[in-house]
Scaffold this active site. Structure first.
Site, mmCIF file in Angstrom:
data_model
loop_
_atom_site.group_PDB
_atom_site.id
_atom_site.type_symbol
_atom_site.label_atom_id
_atom_site.label_comp_id
_atom_site.label_asym_id
_atom_site.label_seq_id
_atom_site.Cartn_x
_atom_site.Cartn_y
_atom_site.Cartn_z
ATOM 1 N N LYS A 1 52.712 22.182 -20.366
ATOM 2 C CA LYS A 1 53.236 23.195 -21.423
ATOM 3 C C LYS A 1 52.140 24.280 -21.673
ATOM 4 O O LYS A 1 52.453 25.321 -21.722
ATOM 5 C CB LYS A 1 53.808 22.758 -22.569
ATOM 6 C CG LYS A 1 55.287 22.021 -22.339
ATOM 7 C CD LYS A 1 55.792 21.530 -23.807
ATOM 8 C CE LYS A 1 57.361 20.813 -23.701
ATOM 9 N NZ LYS A 1 57.872 20.768 -24.674
ATOM 10 N N ASP B 1 62.280 26.343 -27.141
ATOM 11 C CA ASP B 1 62.636 25.298 -28.198
ATOM 12 C C ASP B 1 62.823 26.076 -29.579
ATOM 13 O O ASP B 1 63.921 25.788 -30.337
ATOM 14 C CB ASP B 1 61.392 24.137 -28.223
ATOM 15 C CG ASP B 1 61.654 23.468 -27.256
ATOM 16 O OD1 ASP B 1 62.430 23.255 -26.454
ATOM 17 O OD2 ASP B 1 60.350 22.722 -26.997
HETATM 18 P P1 NDP Z 1 54.233 15.617 -30.769
HETATM 19 O O1 NDP Z 1 53.891 14.261 -30.125
HETATM 20 O O2 NDP Z 1 53.506 17.136 -30.298
HETATM 21 O O3 NDP Z 1 54.174 15.672 -32.174
HETATM 22 C C1 NDP Z 1 54.954 14.389 -32.929
HETATM 23 C C2 NDP Z 1 54.919 14.715 -34.355
HETATM 24 O O4 NDP Z 1 55.452 13.715 -35.133
HETATM 25 C C3 NDP Z 1 53.247 15.044 -34.981
HETATM 26 O O5 NDP Z 1 53.265 15.746 -35.968
HETATM 27 C C4 NDP Z 1 53.346 13.348 -35.561
HETATM 28 O O6 NDP Z 1 52.212 13.217 -36.630
HETATM 29 C C5 NDP Z 1 54.658 13.177 -35.840
HETATM 30 N N1 NDP Z 1 54.959 11.742 -36.045
HETATM 31 C C6 NDP Z 1 55.228 10.806 -35.124
HETATM 32 N N2 NDP Z 1 55.268 9.602 -35.522
HETATM 33 C C7 NDP Z 1 55.053 9.685 -36.882
HETATM 34 C C8 NDP Z 1 54.994 8.661 -38.055
HETATM 35 N N3 NDP Z 1 55.382 7.361 -37.931
HETATM 36 N N4 NDP Z 1 54.864 9.088 -39.557
HETATM 37 C C9 NDP Z 1 54.680 10.633 -39.427
HETATM 38 N N5 NDP Z 1 54.616 11.386 -38.540
HETATM 39 C C10 NDP Z 1 54.708 10.839 -37.394
HETATM 40 O O7 NDP Z 1 55.822 15.694 -30.287
HETATM 41 P P2 NDP Z 1 56.753 16.872 -30.038
HETATM 42 O O8 NDP Z 1 56.730 17.848 -31.323
HETATM 43 O O9 NDP Z 1 56.760 17.647 -28.759
HETATM 44 O O10 NDP Z 1 58.143 16.195 -30.249
HETATM 45 C C11 NDP Z 1 58.876 15.796 -31.367
HETATM 46 C C12 NDP Z 1 59.996 15.388 -31.095
HETATM 47 O O11 NDP Z 1 60.687 16.611 -31.142
HETATM 48 C C13 NDP Z 1 60.369 14.444 -30.111
HETATM 49 O O12 NDP Z 1 61.245 13.431 -30.515
HETATM 50 C C14 NDP Z 1 61.283 15.274 -29.202
HETATM 51 O O13 NDP Z 1 62.309 14.569 -28.694
HETATM 52 C C15 NDP Z 1 62.022 16.249 -30.153
HETATM 53 N N6 NDP Z 1 62.322 17.653 -29.442
HETATM 54 C C16 NDP Z 1 63.226 18.055 -29.492
HETATM 55 C C17 NDP Z 1 63.864 19.121 -29.270
HETATM 56 C C18 NDP Z 1 65.314 19.846 -29.128
HETATM 57 O O14 NDP Z 1 65.499 20.555 -28.390
HETATM 58 N N7 NDP Z 1 65.905 18.958 -29.931
HETATM 59 C C19 NDP Z 1 62.893 19.938 -28.409
HETATM 60 C C20 NDP Z 1 61.358 19.646 -28.376
HETATM 61 C C21 NDP Z 1 61.073 18.411 -28.953
HETATM 62 P P3 NDP Z 1 50.577 13.294 -36.267
HETATM 63 O O15 NDP Z 1 50.050 14.601 -36.041
HETATM 64 O O16 NDP Z 1 50.031 12.799 -37.538
HETATM 65 O O17 NDP Z 1 50.314 12.433 -35.076
#
Ligand code: NDP
Length: 287
Positions: free
Chosen positions: A73, A109
């Protein structure tokens, strides 16, 4: 009689891994519903071959556009001719569209999220206070579109300080919104003046369907719009608990369908049936 045309228009997704990406299910269903000779395919492209893949796409005139997923991306930016304004602010591209020989990068998105907000909840983001849980790719796209649509205040709640503060910096420097970072330590209490609460983390995604973000659910109130990015399952524990508190909810399946519908329109110039797309994906997710 019409001239025979055996040339399909190709779109797809470049990613690695990419086998489990279900986008083609909804896009192909929408192509079929409109009788279009278009086909969406998953292309397995390793990080170091992305430049070659984009060159190949450029060489094939009927390769009309592509989605980008992990790990491409951000890397794809260097291979494109133009980046749309909000994708420039986000610093990433998930959709490439073609205008003649020019490849243009877009990010759908956050736009999909905004359309769900407007079309399904009749909410105008202008002047709102949005609380975003997470600071990853999805959070970034949503927060930037909210800010560009005139959200007054955006609170980023994130576990890692570094990512949370980076997103707040981006919002502050590149959008008119007032942004603040709240470190996520223990159950987060939703501020009473908030309008939107958005789970933009991966918490609750299949198969971890019993997980929900660590917030004080008693702080959710009727009038709050609670949104989830998780598309599978659509009715997450987070949304169910919010609904029990009287909040209106928006699921991540809607956002996923709308972002796909926006890409579909960019590629074909036609409006797809979001109902057809949603049904196709819901069936895929077993819903
Ligand atoms: P990233 O890996 O870029 O970010 C994940 C985020 O989740 C970070 O902020 C991370 O925090 C946080 N996180 C993960 N696990 C935990 C936890 N146990 N406790 C607290 N915070 C947590 O992923 P994306 O942003 O790309 O994707 C996130 C979700 O969005 C995915 O599940 C994906 O399927 C969904 N998505 C849905 C879309 C849609 O159209 N519906 C489009 C794009 C994505 P930290 O920074 O602390 O690690």
């Amino acid at each position: 009689m019409a001239e025979p045309n055996y040339m399909l228009n190709i779109v797809g997704v470049f990613g690695f891994p990419v086998a489990e990406n279900p986008t083609g299910v909804m896009q192909n269903a929408a192509f079929q519903a409109l009788g279009l000779n278009w086909l969406y395919l998953n292309f397995e492209v390793r990080a170091e071959r992305l430049g070659d893949a984009v060159l190949g796409m450029r060489a094939m005139n009927n390769f009309r556009g592509v989605n980008l997923t992990i790990p491409h991306k951000v890397a794809v930016l260097q291979y494109l001719d133009e980046i749309a304004p909000s994708a420039q602010v986000i610093g990433a591209v998930n959709t490439v569209r073609r205008e003649g020989d020019r490849l243009i990068g877009e990010h759908t998105d956050g736009k999909g999220f905004m359309r769900a907000l407007g079309d399904d909840a009749d909410i105008d983001a202008a002047g709102t206070h949005a609380v975003v849980l997470g600071a990853g790719g999805a959070a970034r796209a949503i927060a930037v579109e909210l800010a560009l649509a005139g959200a007054r205040r955006i609170t980023i709640v994130n576990r890692s300080r570094e990512r949370g503060e980076a997103l707040v910096r981006l919002l502050t420097e590149k959008t008119p919104a007032q942004a603040e970072f709240v470190p996520w330590q223990g159950a987060y209490c939703v501020p009473q003046g908030a309008d939107l609460l958005i789970n933009a983390t991966s918490i609750g995604l299949f198969p971890n369907v019993e997980d929900a973000p660590d917030i004080d659910y008693d702080s959710i109130f009727p009038g709050l719009i609670v949104c989830d990015v998780i598309p599978n399952p659509p009715n997450t524990l987070f949304l169910r608990r919010a609904a029990e508190r009287g909040a209106a909810t928006l699921d991540g399946l809607g956002m996923l369908v709308y972002q796909g519908a926006i890409a579909f329109k960019m590629w074909t110039g036609q409006e797809p049936s979001v109902e057809v797309m949603r049904r196709a994906l819901a069936a895929e997710f077993g819903g």
